[in-house]
Design an enzyme around this catalytic site. Structure first.
Site, PDB file in Angstrom:
ATOM      1  N   CYS A 120       8.949  59.553  -6.914  1.00 21.66           N
ATOM      2  CA  CYS A 120      10.212  60.232  -6.586  1.00 21.66           C
ATOM      3  C   CYS A 120      11.273  60.069  -7.668  1.00 21.66           C
ATOM      4  O   CYS A 120      12.261  60.800  -7.672  1.00 21.66           O
ATOM      5  CB  CYS A 120      10.740  59.750  -5.238  1.00 21.66           C
ATOM      6  N   HIS A 123      18.208  61.502  -5.003  1.00 17.56           N
ATOM      7  CA  HIS A 123      16.892  61.833  -4.461  1.00 17.56           C
ATOM      8  C   HIS A 123      17.029  61.968  -2.948  1.00 17.56           C
ATOM      9  O   HIS A 123      17.750  61.202  -2.308  1.00 17.56           O
ATOM     10  CB  HIS A 123      15.894  60.736  -4.830  1.00 17.56           C
ATOM     11  N   ASN A 155      11.630  65.619   1.873  1.00 18.49           N
ATOM     12  CA  ASN A 155      11.425  64.901   0.599  1.00 18.49           C
ATOM     13  C   ASN A 155      10.346  65.621  -0.221  1.00 18.49           C
ATOM     14  O   ASN A 155       9.155  65.516   0.083  1.00 18.49           O
ATOM     15  CB  ASN A 155      11.017  63.457   0.894  1.00 18.49           C
TER      16      ASN A 155
HETATM   17  N1  ACO Z   1       8.029  60.192  15.445  1.00 19.66           N
HETATM   18  C1  ACO Z   1       8.268  59.305  16.423  1.00 19.66           C
HETATM   19  N2  ACO Z   1       8.151  57.977  16.284  1.00 19.66           N
HETATM   20  C2  ACO Z   1       7.789  57.530  15.070  1.00 19.66           C
HETATM   21  C3  ACO Z   1       7.537  58.398  13.999  1.00 19.66           C
HETATM   22  C4  ACO Z   1       7.674  59.781  14.222  1.00 19.66           C
HETATM   23  N3  ACO Z   1       7.473  60.703  13.251  1.00 19.66           N
HETATM   24  N4  ACO Z   1       7.197  57.657  12.918  1.00 19.66           N
HETATM   25  C5  ACO Z   1       7.244  56.367  13.290  1.00 19.66           C
HETATM   26  N5  ACO Z   1       7.600  56.300  14.599  1.00 19.66           N
HETATM   27  C6  ACO Z   1       7.777  55.112  15.419  1.00 19.66           C
HETATM   28  C7  ACO Z   1       7.068  53.890  14.873  1.00 19.66           C
HETATM   29  O1  ACO Z   1       5.727  53.883  15.270  1.00 19.66           O
HETATM   30  C8  ACO Z   1       7.873  52.770  15.494  1.00 19.66           C
HETATM   31  O2  ACO Z   1       7.458  52.622  16.834  1.00 19.66           O
HETATM   32  P1  ACO Z   1       7.435  51.138  17.507  1.00 19.66           P
HETATM   33  O3  ACO Z   1       8.842  50.673  17.470  1.00 19.66           O
HETATM   34  O4  ACO Z   1       6.907  51.420  18.858  1.00 19.66           O
HETATM   35  O5  ACO Z   1       6.523  50.322  16.643  1.00 19.66           O
HETATM   36  C9  ACO Z   1       9.300  53.330  15.520  1.00 19.66           C
HETATM   37  O6  ACO Z   1       9.178  54.755  15.403  1.00 19.66           O
HETATM   38  C10 ACO Z   1      10.177  52.813  14.399  1.00 19.66           C
HETATM   39  O7  ACO Z   1       9.430  52.917  13.183  1.00 19.66           O
HETATM   40  P2  ACO Z   1      10.070  52.478  11.804  1.00 19.66           P
HETATM   41  O8  ACO Z   1       9.092  52.773  10.715  1.00 19.66           O
HETATM   42  O9  ACO Z   1      10.574  51.090  11.914  1.00 19.66           O
HETATM   43  O10 ACO Z   1      11.304  53.483  11.728  1.00 19.66           O
HETATM   44  P3  ACO Z   1      12.482  53.516  10.693  1.00 19.66           P
HETATM   45  O11 ACO Z   1      13.766  53.519  11.411  1.00 19.66           O
HETATM   46  O12 ACO Z   1      12.311  52.527   9.576  1.00 19.66           O
HETATM   47  O13 ACO Z   1      12.325  54.982  10.056  1.00 19.66           O
HETATM   48  C11 ACO Z   1      11.428  55.997   8.070  1.00 19.66           C
HETATM   49  C12 ACO Z   1      11.124  55.311   9.403  1.00 19.66           C
HETATM   50  C13 ACO Z   1      12.124  57.307   8.377  1.00 19.66           C
HETATM   51  C14 ACO Z   1      10.126  56.258   7.341  1.00 19.66           C
HETATM   52  C15 ACO Z   1      12.357  55.113   7.202  1.00 19.66           C
HETATM   53  O14 ACO Z   1      11.858  53.787   7.184  1.00 19.66           O
HETATM   54  C16 ACO Z   1      12.482  55.601   5.779  1.00 19.66           C
HETATM   55  O15 ACO Z   1      13.082  56.622   5.507  1.00 19.66           O
HETATM   56  N6  ACO Z   1      11.972  54.851   4.813  1.00 19.66           N
HETATM   57  C17 ACO Z   1      12.172  55.164   3.396  1.00 19.66           C
HETATM   58  C18 ACO Z   1      11.309  56.273   2.924  1.00 19.66           C
HETATM   59  C19 ACO Z   1      11.665  56.535   1.466  1.00 19.66           C
HETATM   60  O16 ACO Z   1      12.739  56.273   0.992  1.00 19.66           O
HETATM   61  N7  ACO Z   1      10.799  57.002   0.689  1.00 19.66           N
HETATM   62  C20 ACO Z   1      11.251  57.196  -0.717  1.00 19.66           C
HETATM   63  C21 ACO Z   1      10.237  57.147  -1.572  1.00 19.66           C
HETATM   64  S1  ACO Z   1       9.110  58.451  -1.220  1.00 19.66           S
HETATM   65  C22 ACO Z   1       8.200  58.582  -2.657  1.00 19.66           C
HETATM   66  O17 ACO Z   1       8.393  57.850  -3.568  1.00 19.66           O
HETATM   67  C23 ACO Z   1       7.095  59.579  -2.666  1.00 19.66           C
END
Ligand code: ACO
Length: 325
Positions: free
Chosen positions: A115, A252, A282
């Site tokens: 990214c 980004h 993204n």
């Molecule tokens: N729909 C519903 N529930 C979901 C989904 C979904 N699509 N995905 C995960 N969950 C659930 C999980 O299973 C978890 O359930 P649990 O509590 O029962 O275990 C709950 O939601 C919380 O999951 P988390 O992963 O802790 O959620 P979080 O608030 O961290 O959000 C996210 C997840 C959106 C991926 C976030 O962590 C994020 O944006 N991370 C950064 C991503 C990023 O910056 N990437 C950049 C680089 S990308 C690249 O380089 C190609």
């Protein structure tokens, strides 16, 4: 001594026509529009057709950027494509773009910094221009993330989209009135010891399955806030400027909460942030040039304004840049 500066002459972008909304994903995944919007700010993403490739996206964006610049493809010396979804392991996607747009005299290669790839590619092209080795360069960020997503994994499938964006850079020397414009600085960082937080697993040749994105989302989120903060600090310190001197921040687009976190930490008003994550999701290396394309087209980014780019991605890699548009 710096002989040349890289001035932006044109910007272009391309999104494939097929648009997948959050409610469409509700049909195939245990997810909801509400979860996706609250956690990421994403509402939809564009997805490539099966018979299209990253070079198709990149070529369309390049053609638009060249038209905007008023420069012919045959006058381009260098094409750098930032991508993690090349059409083939080799040759470079940039070589395919060269052929598709008719940039017959350009040398062409890819950069992989996930990214952060667009800022890495911009920095690479800037070095060639500064030294006089290239006079005109196309810098492209292009990714077809839909080809490497596990569409059964709700934790990653909802996050990504496909697209491409491109800049045309041109060398100007000190006698040119534009010499104080262009790429003012770039700052690149890597930490390979965290590679396993975000990577693509190995393709399975026996059943012809592509590798898929694996991500520890919560960990990546924490790193993103910290490392993007470092990259922004670097660009401000290196240029002896403050946030108030910047007209536009083009981050980004991985998650609206990350963009808002940076806005709060640096006291950057959200109205100075160019945000596309709601509509594009993204698109990996393409998010920044697509956001630039949008903000130039709608008149927000104007000539002589200062624009900061920042990103963090797999690798881990993180980066920033200062442009005077
Ligand atoms: N729909 C519903 N529930 C979901 C989904 C979904 N699509 N995905 C995960 N969950 C659930 C999980 O299973 C978890 O359930 P649990 O509590 O029962 O275990 C709950 O939601 C919380 O999951 P988390 O992963 O802790 O959620 P979080 O608030 O961290 O959000 C996210 C997840 C959106 C991926 C976030 O962590 C994020 O944006 N991370 C950064 C991503 C990023 O910056 N990437 C950049 C680089 S990308 C690249 O380089 C190609």
């Amino acid at each position: 001594m710096q002989l040349f500066k890289s001035v932006v002459r044109g910007v272009g972008g391309y999104l494939p026509p097929k648009c997948v909304k959050n409610i469409d994903l509700e049909q195939s995944l245990a997810t909801t529009d509400t979860w996706i919007v609250e956690r990421t700010g994403m509402k939809q993403r564009h997805v490539i057709e099966d018979n299209q490739n990253t070079s198709d996206l990149a070529s369309e964006a390049a053609k638009i950027a060249l038209a905007h610049a008023g420069i012919n493809a045959c006058d381009i010396d260098l094409i750098v494509v930032a991508t993690v979804t090349p059409d083939h392991p080799f040759p470079a996607t940039a070589a395919r773009v060269q052929a598709k747009i008719g940039a017959s005299k350009a040398f062409a290669f890819d950069v992989n910094a996930v990214c952060s790839g667009f800022i890495y590619a911009l920095s690479v092209a800037d070095q060639y221009i500064k030294t006089g080795m290239a006079k005109r360069a196309l810098v492209i960020g292009a990714d077809a993330m839909s080809k490497i997503i596990d569409w059964n994994d709700r934790a990653t499938a909802v996050l990504f989209g496909d697209g491409a964006g491109a800049l045309v850079l041109e060398a100007v020397d000190a006698s040119n009135e534009d010499y104080d414009r262009g790429v003012l600085s770039t700052h690149l960082f890597s930490n390979g010891s965290c590679y396993d937080l975000l990577y693509v697993d190995t393709a399975n040749a026996s059943n012809k399955q592509a590798g898929h994105v694996k991500m520890q989302g919560r960990e990546i989120f924490k790193y993103a806030i910290k490392l993007i903060g470092e990259a922004v600090e670097a660009v401000l310190k290196n240029n002896s400027i403050t946030v108030d001197d910047i007209d536009w921040f083009v981050p980004h687009q991985a998650n609206l909460r990350i963009i808002e976190g940076i806005s709060v930490h640096f006291k950057i008003p959200m109205k100075k942030m160019v945000v596309t994550v709601d509509r594009h999701s993204n698109t990996s290396a393409a998010t920044i040039p697509l956001a630039l394309w949008e903000a130039v087209n709608d008149g927000r980014i104007q000539k002589n304004q200062k624009v900061v780019l920042e990103a963090m991605g797999g690798g881990l890699t993180w980066a920033s840049a200062l442009l005077k548009w």
